[in-house]
Design a protein around this motif. Sequence first.
Motif, PDB file in Angstrom:
ATOM      1  N   GLU A   1       0.855  -1.186   0.000  1.00  0.00           N
ATOM      2  CA  GLU A   1       0.000   0.000   0.000  1.00  0.00           C
ATOM      3  C   GLU A   1       0.889   1.233   0.000  1.00  0.00           C
ATOM      4  O   GLU A   1       1.888   1.301   0.698  1.00  0.00           O
ATOM      5  CB  GLU A   1      -0.863  -0.019   1.260  1.00  0.00           C
ATOM      6  N   GLY A   2       0.555   2.220  -0.819  1.00  0.00           N
ATOM      7  CA  GLY A   2       1.253   3.493  -0.809  1.00  0.00           C
ATOM      8  C   GLY A   2       2.458   3.550  -1.727  1.00  0.00           C
ATOM      9  O   GLY A   2       2.796   2.588  -2.411  1.00  0.00           O
ATOM     10  N   VAL A   3       3.073   4.741  -1.750  1.00  0.00           N
ATOM     11  CA  VAL A   3       4.287   4.994  -2.527  1.00  0.00           C
ATOM     12  C   VAL A   3       5.278   5.758  -1.666  1.00  0.00           C
ATOM     13  O   VAL A   3       4.892   6.503  -0.765  1.00  0.00           O
ATOM     14  CB  VAL A   3       3.991   5.787  -3.822  1.00  0.00           C
ATOM     15  N   ILE A   4       6.557   5.574  -1.943  1.00  0.00           N
ATOM     16  CA  ILE A   4       7.617   6.226  -1.179  1.00  0.00           C
ATOM     17  C   ILE A   4       8.096   7.470  -1.924  1.00  0.00           C
ATOM     18  O   ILE A   4       8.422   7.401  -3.107  1.00  0.00           O
ATOM     19  CB  ILE A   4       8.817   5.282  -0.972  1.00  0.00           C
ATOM     20  N   LEU A   5       8.144   8.611  -1.223  1.00  0.00           N
ATOM     21  CA  LEU A   5       8.723   9.822  -1.805  1.00  0.00           C
ATOM     22  C   LEU A   5      10.241   9.708  -1.737  1.00  0.00           C
ATOM     23  O   LEU A   5      10.790   9.367  -0.690  1.00  0.00           O
ATOM     24  CB  LEU A   5       8.301  11.067  -1.023  1.00  0.00           C
ATOM     25  N   THR A   6      10.923  10.001  -2.834  1.00  0.00           N
ATOM     26  CA  THR A   6      12.378   9.984  -2.805  1.00  0.00           C
ATOM     27  C   THR A   6      12.953  11.383  -2.660  1.00  0.00           C
ATOM     28  O   THR A   6      14.069  11.551  -2.188  1.00  0.00           O
ATOM     29  CB  THR A   6      12.964   9.315  -4.065  1.00  0.00           C
TER      30      THR A   6
ATOM     31  N   GLY B   1       5.068  20.053   4.344  1.00  0.00           N
ATOM     32  CA  GLY B   1       5.882  19.331   5.316  1.00  0.00           C
ATOM     33  C   GLY B   1       6.257  17.919   4.898  1.00  0.00           C
ATOM     34  O   GLY B   1       6.782  17.160   5.710  1.00  0.00           O
ATOM     35  N   LEU B   2       5.995  17.543   3.638  1.00  0.00           N
ATOM     36  CA  LEU B   2       6.386  16.212   3.182  1.00  0.00           C
ATOM     37  C   LEU B   2       7.906  16.113   3.121  1.00  0.00           C
ATOM     38  O   LEU B   2       8.588  17.105   2.878  1.00  0.00           O
ATOM     39  CB  LEU B   2       5.780  15.913   1.809  1.00  0.00           C
TER      40      LEU B   2
ATOM     41  N   ARG C   1       5.601   8.195   8.308  1.00  0.00           N
ATOM     42  CA  ARG C   1       6.961   8.729   8.387  1.00  0.00           C
ATOM     43  C   ARG C   1       7.653   7.988   9.523  1.00  0.00           C
ATOM     44  O   ARG C   1       7.210   8.067  10.665  1.00  0.00           O
ATOM     45  CB  ARG C   1       6.953  10.233   8.655  1.00  0.00           C
ATOM     46  N   GLU C   2       8.695   7.254   9.155  1.00  0.00           N
ATOM     47  CA  GLU C   2       9.438   6.451  10.141  1.00  0.00           C
ATOM     48  C   GLU C   2       8.489   5.546  10.926  1.00  0.00           C
ATOM     49  O   GLU C   2       8.615   5.375  12.135  1.00  0.00           O
ATOM     50  CB  GLU C   2      10.252   7.353  11.058  1.00  0.00           C
ATOM     51  N   GLY C   3       7.481   5.006  10.232  1.00  0.00           N
ATOM     52  CA  GLY C   3       6.546   4.069  10.845  1.00  0.00           C
ATOM     53  C   GLY C   3       5.386   4.706  11.583  1.00  0.00           C
ATOM     54  O   GLY C   3       4.497   4.005  12.057  1.00  0.00           O
ATOM     55  N   ASN C   4       5.393   6.024  11.688  1.00  0.00           N
ATOM     56  CA  ASN C   4       4.330   6.734  12.413  1.00  0.00           C
ATOM     57  C   ASN C   4       3.375   7.413  11.440  1.00  0.00           C
ATOM     58  O   ASN C   4       3.810   8.054  10.478  1.00  0.00           O
ATOM     59  CB  ASN C   4       4.928   7.791  13.345  1.00  0.00           C
TER      60      ASN C   4
ATOM     61  N   THR D   1      -2.004  18.802   4.640  1.00  0.00           N
ATOM     62  CA  THR D   1      -2.764  19.335   3.515  1.00  0.00           C
ATOM     63  C   THR D   1      -1.794  20.041   2.588  1.00  0.00           C
ATOM     64  O   THR D   1      -0.933  20.793   3.049  1.00  0.00           O
ATOM     65  CB  THR D   1      -3.835  20.330   4.005  1.00  0.00           C
ATOM     66  N   ALA D   2      -1.924  19.778   1.290  1.00  0.00           N
ATOM     67  CA  ALA D   2      -1.074  20.433   0.294  1.00  0.00           C
ATOM     68  C   ALA D   2      -1.947  21.130  -0.734  1.00  0.00           C
ATOM     69  O   ALA D   2      -2.959  20.580  -1.169  1.00  0.00           O
ATOM     70  CB  ALA D   2      -0.180  19.408  -0.394  1.00  0.00           C
TER      71      ALA D   2
END
Length: 93
Positions: free
Chosen positions: A13-18, A30-31, A70-73, A78-79
């Motif tokens: 599930e989801g995607v990782i921001l690089t 704040g991403l 973020r780090e499991g949390n 909002t963007a």
Amino acid sequence: PGLFINDQISLDEGVILTRVFPGGPGDKAGLQADDILLRIDGDAITDVRAALNRIAMTRPGVKLSIEGLREGNPFSTTAEVSVRPLRTEETDG
């Protein structure tokens, strides 16, 4: 959209921001690099294409809610969608 998403790692599930474009909507929201995006405006993000399409289909000025890890949390933010800047050597850095 100022976000660089890793399409080489498979998640259930989801995607990782690089990378997050400095001064862009993701940065202002704040991403951070390595955040995992799970939902955009309540829609589950299942792959890179789904994330990019969801953002691209939204008019500039509209605010999207983003949920992720973020780090499991869990986190939420909002963007505000903006017009994607033209690519230059400076933005490709």
